[in-house]
Design a protein around this motif. Structure first.
Motif, short mmCIF file in Angstrom:
data_model
loop_
_atom_site.label_atom_id
_atom_site.label_comp_id
_atom_site.label_asym_id
_atom_site.label_seq_id
_atom_site.Cartn_x
_atom_site.Cartn_y
_atom_site.Cartn_z
N ILE A 75 -6.17 -57.78 -44.18
CA ILE A 75 -4.97 -57.00 -43.86
C ILE A 75 -4.98 -55.67 -44.59
N ARG A 76 -5.30 -55.70 -45.88
CA ARG A 76 -5.33 -54.46 -46.67
C ARG A 76 -6.35 -53.49 -46.10
N ASP A 77 -7.54 -53.99 -45.79
CA ASP A 77 -8.58 -53.12 -45.27
C ASP A 77 -8.20 -52.56 -43.91
N ALA A 78 -7.58 -53.39 -43.07
CA ALA A 78 -7.20 -52.92 -41.73
C ALA A 78 -6.15 -51.83 -41.80
N LEU A 79 -5.15 -52.00 -42.67
CA LEU A 79 -4.11 -50.98 -42.80
C LEU A 79 -4.67 -49.71 -43.42
N ASP A 80 -5.51 -49.84 -44.42
CA ASP A 80 -6.16 -48.68 -45.03
C ASP A 80 -6.95 -47.90 -43.98
N TYR A 81 -7.69 -48.63 -43.14
CA TYR A 81 -8.53 -47.99 -42.14
C TYR A 81 -7.69 -47.31 -41.07
N SER A 82 -6.65 -48.01 -40.61
CA SER A 82 -5.84 -47.47 -39.51
C SER A 82 -5.13 -46.19 -39.90
N PHE A 83 -4.60 -46.14 -41.13
CA PHE A 83 -3.76 -45.01 -41.53
C PHE A 83 -4.46 -44.07 -42.50
N ASN A 84 -5.76 -44.33 -42.75
CA ASN A 84 -6.48 -43.52 -43.73
C ASN A 84 -5.78 -43.57 -45.09
N GLY A 85 -5.39 -44.77 -45.47
CA GLY A 85 -4.63 -45.01 -46.69
C GLY A 85 -3.52 -45.99 -46.41
N PHE A 86 -3.13 -46.78 -47.41
CA PHE A 86 -2.13 -47.82 -47.18
C PHE A 86 -0.78 -47.18 -46.85
N ALA A 217 -8.77 -46.52 -29.85
CA ALA A 217 -8.70 -46.23 -31.29
C ALA A 217 -10.06 -45.84 -31.84
N GLU A 218 -11.13 -46.49 -31.36
CA GLU A 218 -12.47 -46.17 -31.86
C GLU A 218 -12.86 -44.74 -31.49
N PHE A 219 -12.60 -44.33 -30.26
CA PHE A 219 -12.88 -42.96 -29.86
C PHE A 219 -12.00 -41.98 -30.64
N SER A 220 -10.72 -42.32 -30.79
CA SER A 220 -9.80 -41.43 -31.50
C SER A 220 -10.22 -41.25 -32.95
N ARG A 221 -10.69 -42.32 -33.55
CA ARG A 221 -11.13 -42.23 -34.95
C ARG A 221 -12.33 -41.28 -35.07
N HIS A 222 -13.22 -41.32 -34.10
CA HIS A 222 -14.36 -40.39 -34.10
C HIS A 222 -13.88 -38.95 -34.05
N LEU A 223 -12.74 -38.73 -33.41
CA LEU A 223 -12.18 -37.38 -33.29
C LEU A 223 -11.36 -36.98 -34.52
N GLY A 224 -11.26 -37.89 -35.50
CA GLY A 224 -10.52 -37.58 -36.72
C GLY A 224 -9.06 -37.94 -36.67
N ASP A 229 -1.80 -41.41 -33.93
CA ASP A 229 -2.27 -40.10 -33.47
C ASP A 229 -2.86 -40.14 -32.07
N GLU A 230 -2.72 -41.29 -31.38
CA GLU A 230 -3.39 -41.43 -30.09
C GLU A 230 -2.95 -40.36 -29.08
N GLY A 231 -1.71 -39.88 -29.22
CA GLY A 231 -1.24 -38.83 -28.34
C GLY A 231 -2.04 -37.55 -28.49
N LYS A 232 -2.63 -37.33 -29.66
CA LYS A 232 -3.47 -36.16 -29.85
C LYS A 232 -4.72 -36.26 -28.98
N LEU A 328 2.26 -46.18 -24.20
CA LEU A 328 2.64 -44.83 -24.63
C LEU A 328 1.73 -43.77 -24.02
N ASN A 329 0.67 -44.20 -23.35
CA ASN A 329 -0.24 -43.26 -22.73
C ASN A 329 0.34 -42.84 -21.39
N SER A 330 1.05 -41.73 -21.38
CA SER A 330 1.82 -41.34 -20.19
C SER A 330 0.94 -40.97 -19.02
N CYS A 331 -0.28 -40.50 -19.27
CA CYS A 331 -1.18 -40.19 -18.16
C CYS A 331 -1.63 -41.47 -17.45
N ALA A 332 -1.96 -42.50 -18.23
CA ALA A 332 -2.31 -43.79 -17.63
C ALA A 332 -1.12 -44.38 -16.89
#
Length: 612
Positions: A75-86, A217-224, A229-232, A328-332
């Motif tokens: 859980i800690r690692d997943a939250l750290d990874y998702s948000f780039n920090g807890f 999420a994997e593609f979005s993470r590659h984009l930084g 931030d998926e809307g970005k 939340l993906n309004s285009c889809a």
């Protein structure tokens, strides 16, 4: 794979006041459904002022930070990874009651008046194994219900607020919890049939192999970009070309049952990285826009395929409801509306995990306690804004003077290029500002997009802004498609701006000629409707630029004090507190947005698109 039908035959409890609670990896929220006092809902981050705020029990948070078990460590690692920090964390033993009291503000209700609490063991802070009888102690007269699974909540979240008595239901996200009934597998998509008060699950598709949220999420993470931030990624996709998409598309399998397959990240990410390197904080390259285009187009096809599978299973059902973070993906969403074959589409106003609390409360009230079903027509579900006396004190404390303003006054200021904050009544529950916690501006000049982005919101210049338009005139300005399915009250659908009018809507027309539209009926927000009506009478354009009342990295403002602090800390020109207006002593000088590295970056992306 199909799940059980979970609806009881008869109501089991006569609860008048039902509280829904959630705390997931995307945030925490609370919601009330009351037979006498109606519906309220609020996310925790609006109350704390810290975006993505989570609730944990004291023991739970200690165990997670210490990695007490393999689960805690994960859980800690997943939250750290998702948000780039807890993410910001609050202790439920200390924070839950004050938060709920804020939600109940102005009502003759307290914790002792709650008859039922609906939550889930998959939620932080409320899991029986972690907190025991904490909820029973805090809410002494409440029956506590914890039996729902993550995607069961999403199913009811999609359907119960809708106006339909029968509907197809599609839920999609990264995943729910490990399920013992599925050998500890996790669900990522479900296809269901809702009718009356029953939910029949037709298909369940599993993480990771058929997880649209994980792939995005994997593609979005590659984009930084990180969680939230998926809307970005979606906004950036419009600047891309289909070069990478054509290379990746043959690997995407779309199956008859609504599932999909795609190679694991270890196989496809090296190819993506060769196309454009992983981005951390550096400049966006044209190749990054192509990456965003590729995943956006694939996620649209994945969601459209799933909706098509539902249509084949339910050929006589006219409506489809969506929930889960991917909704939340309004285009889809719009691809489903246009191409899946259903006549009507409903998307819950807060369709991601933060909407679980409202879904739990609606489930408890309507399914378990027998309250009559009633559509949730608006998203203005937060507790009411301060009383006039409290507002006077807040204004005095901040040294703010105001005057009464008419809709015509506001329209004239907006037409002059002023940027105004609007704060009124209860806040929106979902992530879109719909006129109670909004920043408003003139939609006509393309320069306004860059001014608001760079000098007010402090975010990336490639991100588009959305319009709010009078419902009765929306079809004149936007191509809304089929009559009968032309409303977008929660700003979760995308429509083409009519080509002949795009020059008049330069600030809200995205680079691909579309806009994420909010349609507004007078009865849903009379004051905002009156302002837009006056702006239309003055300019001939019954549309405003409408963006959320917050700065980058902050949640949408909740209180008048929050609104004043936000207004003072950025380049906003004025603030409307209901019909009371304050203006800064002199017009804000908006520096030229073109004199920036961000604008140069944007121009490279536009040139890249035009070169295609």
């Amino acid at each position: 794979m199909t799940g059980p039908e979970t609806t009881p035959d008869t109501p089991r409890h006569s609860a008048a006041n039902v509280l829904g609670l959630c705390s997931t990896g995307h945030g925490a929220a609370a919601a009330l459904v009351s037979a006498r006092h109606g519906v309220r809902a609020l996310t925790l981050d609006r109350y704390t002022g810290c975006k993505h705020s989570l609730l944990f029990s004291r023991r739970e948070l200690t165990d997670i930070h210490s990695g007490e078990s393999d689960v805690d460590h994960a859980i800690r690692d997943a939250l750290d990874y998702s948000f780039n920090g807890f993410p910001p964390s609050f202790i439920s033993e200390d924070a839950l009651l004050p938060f709920v009291r804020h939600l109940l503000g102005g009502l003759p209700l307290g914790p002792e008046d709650i008859d039922m609490i609906v939550t889930a063991d998959c939620h932080f802070a409320f899991n029986w194994g972690r907190v025991g009888t904490l909820l029973e102690c805090l809410f002494p007269n409440a029956e506590v219900v914890r039996g729902l699974e993550h995607h069961q909540i999403h199913q009811w979240q999609a359907y119960l607020p809708s106006p339909f008595e029968r509907a197809a239901v599609l839920t999609a996200d990264e995943s729910g919890e490990d399920l013992g009934r599925m050998d500890e597998s996790r669900i990522a998509m479900t296809l269901s049939h809702a009718h009356g008060l029953r939910m029949e699950v037709l298909q369940e598709h599993l993480h990771p192999g058929s997880s649209p949220g994980l792939l995005y999420a994997e593609f979005s993470r590659h984009l930084g970009f990180y969680a939230g931030d998926e809307g970005k990624t979606m906004g950036l996709a419009s600047y891309g070309r289909d070069t990478l998409y054509r290379k990746l598309r043959p690997a995407l399998g779309l199956h008859e049952d609504g599932s999909f397959s795609f190679p694991p990240a270890a196989e496809y990410l090296p190819q993506v990285a060769r196309y454009a390197p992983r981005r951390e904080d550096g400049a966006l390259l044209p190749g990054h826009a192509d990456i965003a285009f590729a995943i956006q187009r694939m996620i649209e096809e994945i969601m459209l395929n799933a909706a098509g599978a539902l249509r084949r299973r339910l050929p006589d059902v006219d409506a489809i409801c969506l929930a889960g973070g991917v909704a939340l993906n309004s285009c889809a969403n719009q691809r489903i509306a246009d191409e899946a074959g259903f006549r009507q589409l409903y998307i819950a106003p807060n369709p991601g995990d933060n909407g679980h609390a409202l879904a739990c409360a609606l489930y408890g009230a309507q399914i378990l306690a027998g309250h009559p079903r009633a559509p949730v027509a608006t998203d203005y579900l937060g507790p009411p804004a301060e009383t006039s006396q409290a507002l006077e004190r807040t204004l005095a404390d901040h040294g703010i003077s105001t005057r009464q303003a008419s809709a015509q006054d506001i329209a004239a200021l907006l037409a002059e290029g002023r940027i105004l904050g609007l704060f009124q009544h209860g806040s929106e529950h979902g992530p879109r500002a719909l006129g109670n916690r909004s920043i408003l501006a003139d939609p006509r000049s393309p320069a306004m997009t860059h001014i608001v982005n760079a000098r007010i919101k402090h975010r990336e210049l490639f991100r588009p802004f959305a319009p709010v338009v009078l419902y009765e005139q929306a079809r004149q300005w936007f191509d809304l498609g089929e009559a009968g399915d032309d409303e977008s009250p929660f700003m979760l659908r995308v429509f083409p701006v009519r080509e002949a009018l795009r020059d008049q809507l330069g600030a809200i027309t995205h680079v691909d000629g579309t806009a994420r539209v909010q349609t507004l009926r007078r009865e849903h927000n009379p004051w905002l409707y009156e302002i837009i009506e006056a702006f239309g009478a003055l300019t001939g354009v019954p549309v405003l630029l409408n963006t959320s009342f917050n700065l980058a990295g902050k949640p949408i403002v909740e209180t008048a004090a929050d609104a004043i602090e936000c207004y003072r800390s950025c380049g906003m020109d004025g603030l409307l507190l209901g019909q009371r207006l304050t203006l800064k002593p002199q017009a804000t000088a908006h520096p030229d947005p073109q004199a920036s590295e961000e604008f140069d970056e944007l121009q490279r992306l536009v040139s890249h698109l035009r070169a295609a």
